[in-house]
Design an enzyme around this catalytic site. Structure first.
Site, PDB file in Angstrom:
ATOM      1  N   LYS A 152      42.725  43.324  46.474  1.00 49.73           N
ATOM      2  CA  LYS A 152      41.557  42.743  45.830  1.00 49.73           C
ATOM      3  C   LYS A 152      40.565  42.335  46.896  1.00 49.73           C
ATOM      4  CE  LYS A 152      39.905  38.688  43.272  1.00 49.73           C
ATOM      5  NZ  LYS A 152      40.235  37.436  42.566  1.00 49.73           N
ATOM      6  N   GLU A 204      35.810  25.161  39.769  1.00 50.56           N
ATOM      7  CA  GLU A 204      37.139  25.491  40.306  1.00 50.56           C
ATOM      8  C   GLU A 204      37.633  24.467  41.313  1.00 50.56           C
ATOM      9  OE1 GLU A 204      39.605  29.259  42.205  1.00 50.56           O
ATOM     10  OE2 GLU A 204      37.485  29.466  41.700  1.00 50.56           O
ATOM     11  N   GLU A 248      43.529  40.536  38.342  1.00 50.17           N
ATOM     12  CA  GLU A 248      42.689  39.782  39.282  1.00 50.17           C
ATOM     13  C   GLU A 248      43.189  38.346  39.414  1.00 50.17           C
ATOM     14  OE1 GLU A 248      38.070  38.194  39.604  1.00 50.17           O
ATOM     15  OE2 GLU A 248      38.536  39.832  38.227  1.00 50.17           O
ATOM     16  N   GLU A 384      28.422  40.263  35.764  1.00 52.33           N
ATOM     17  CA  GLU A 384      29.200  39.035  35.966  1.00 52.33           C
ATOM     18  C   GLU A 384      28.545  38.132  37.008  1.00 52.33           C
ATOM     19  OE1 GLU A 384      33.474  37.750  37.871  1.00 52.33           O
ATOM     20  OE2 GLU A 384      33.486  39.386  36.416  1.00 52.33           O
TER      21      GLU A 384
END
Length: 399
Positions: A152, A204, A248, A384
């Site tokens: 990733k 987050e 992901e 996104e």
């Protein structure tokens, strides 16, 4: 530390009405730290955790020499507390920034209506533009398909804005905090004159430490929300069922678990992710909790051990860093770094430095990224990043 003078609250901005150049803000779900002035500061490039511990020890000595009350003897500012920024790349041009404020108090989020929209955007530039970003995603997918271990990587872009007037920090921060009451709104000066700021509202949590208890809440996997409740619920269910987004997210959780297990006596990692929402987005999230094996490990130590997670870099970290450096046409600076606080007892909270902007006068640089894994679609990854940029754009009250 002295107390901040109480500024009469504007209902639109609450206690933030008195925010002025050089001040700092960091909020969590249950508190907001409003700091003014600087008792001690440093911009280390190495041994950041050691530097932070030394600053806090020196601050405690200064308080004791000044005859300040014991840590539990006052409501606000009693225990030395450090606010900090960690850059995305410790080897890059931006140093860590650590500051023990001279004055500190806890404040509540503003509860009045947002200020009327005003001002205008005089210029804007995407870097790279849509075509360039989508080329980058295709290049990233080609690297992921080589079979050399890269699983990733996170590819980002910037949006540069020129406003018709300098940013109104109290209003922008009030909007960010009001729109994300359970997130982490932040603003820290990043220039000697206190005029340039790194600010944002991150959903987050990188890490929180309370005594031996550790909490991490990684987010990865994103979908835009919809104003219609039924459609919004359908989007949330589709995100939970998305193989691409589950992959992901799983990569991020796996890496965080690997970093935390050696440091923890116990660690609880849910087998399946849940949903976390902001005003604009749905995210897959996994709340991870544990108990430290060594109580001497501070919140800053933990932030350094975990940063950068695959949510902002990739996996393996070193390979993803090299790929990002080759594909992104700019330095990230503090975007995708970490922002937060740590006190002299080692407690603290650090957020991933996303949904953010660097502000300098009338110029702002907004940044956002998307996680690229096999199955990513370039056009959707561009959309996104645009949805993530809306967090700050909404707060500007201009678009």
């Amino acid at each position: 530390m002295d107390m901040l003078a109480r500024t009469p609250a504007d209902p639109r901005t609450g206690a933030l009405a008195g925010f002025r150049p050089g001040d700092s803000l960091f909020t969590t779900h249950d508190r907001g730290f409003f700091a003014r002035g600087c008792l001690l500061q440093a911009a280390p490039r190495e041994d950041v955790a050691g530097c932070g511990a030394r600053l806090l020890a020196q601050a405690a000595e200064l308080r004791a020499a000044a005859g300040a009350p014991a840590p539990d003897a006052a409501e606000d500012g009693a225990r030395p507390l450090l606010l900090g920024l960690l850059p995305y790349d410790p080897a890059g041009p931006a140093p860590a920034r650590l500051r023990v404020p001279r004055t500190l108090r806890r404040i509540a989020a503003p509860d009045g209506p947002p200020a009327a929209r005003r001002g205008a955007i005089r210029g804007r530039r995407e870097h790279p533009d849509q075509a360039g970003y989508e080329r980058g995603v295709r290049a990233a997918l080609e690297r992921l398909g080589r079979g050399d271990g890269l699983r990733k990587l996170v590819l980002s872009r910037t949006l540069e804005l020129e406003l018709d007037r300098p940013l109104d920090l109290p209003e922008v921060l009030a909007r960010l905090w009001r729109a994300s009451p359970h997130g982490h709104t932040y603003a820290l000066p990043v220039s000697e004159n206190g005029q340039d700021y790194f600010l944002g509202a991150s959903p987050e949590l990188l890490v929180r430490r309370d005594g031996r208890r550790v909490r991490v809440h990684p987010l990865a996997g994103t979908a835009a929300r919809h104003p219609d409740a039924a459609e919004d619920a359908r989007i949330a269910r589709a995100l939970l069922d998305s193989p691409k987004d589950r992959l992901e997210h799983a990569v991020v959780v796996e890496a965080i678990e690997a970093a935390l297990r050696p440091l923890c006596r116990t660690l609880d990692v849910p087998a399946q992710p849940g949903l976390t929402s902001t005003a604009r987005l749905w995210h897959l999230g996994t709340p991870i909790e544990g108990e430290l094996a060594d109580p001497a490990i501070s919140a800053l130590d933990l932030a350094i051990a975990l940063h950068p997670t695959p949510a902002v870099c990739g996996l393996p970290t070193a390979d993803a860093r090299r790929a990002i450096a080759a594909l992104e046409p700019f330095e990230r600076g503090y975007f995708a770094g970490a922002v937060g606080w740590c006190d002299a007892a080692g407690d603290g909270a650090w957020a991933v430095a996303i949904r953010c902007a660097h502000a300098s006068g009338r110029r702002l640089t907004l940044s956002a990224g998307a996680g690229i894994v096999p199955g990513s679609v370039p056009e959707l990854e561009y959309l996104e990043t645009g949805n993530k940029l809306r967090t700050v754009l909404d707060a500007l009250g201009l678009l």
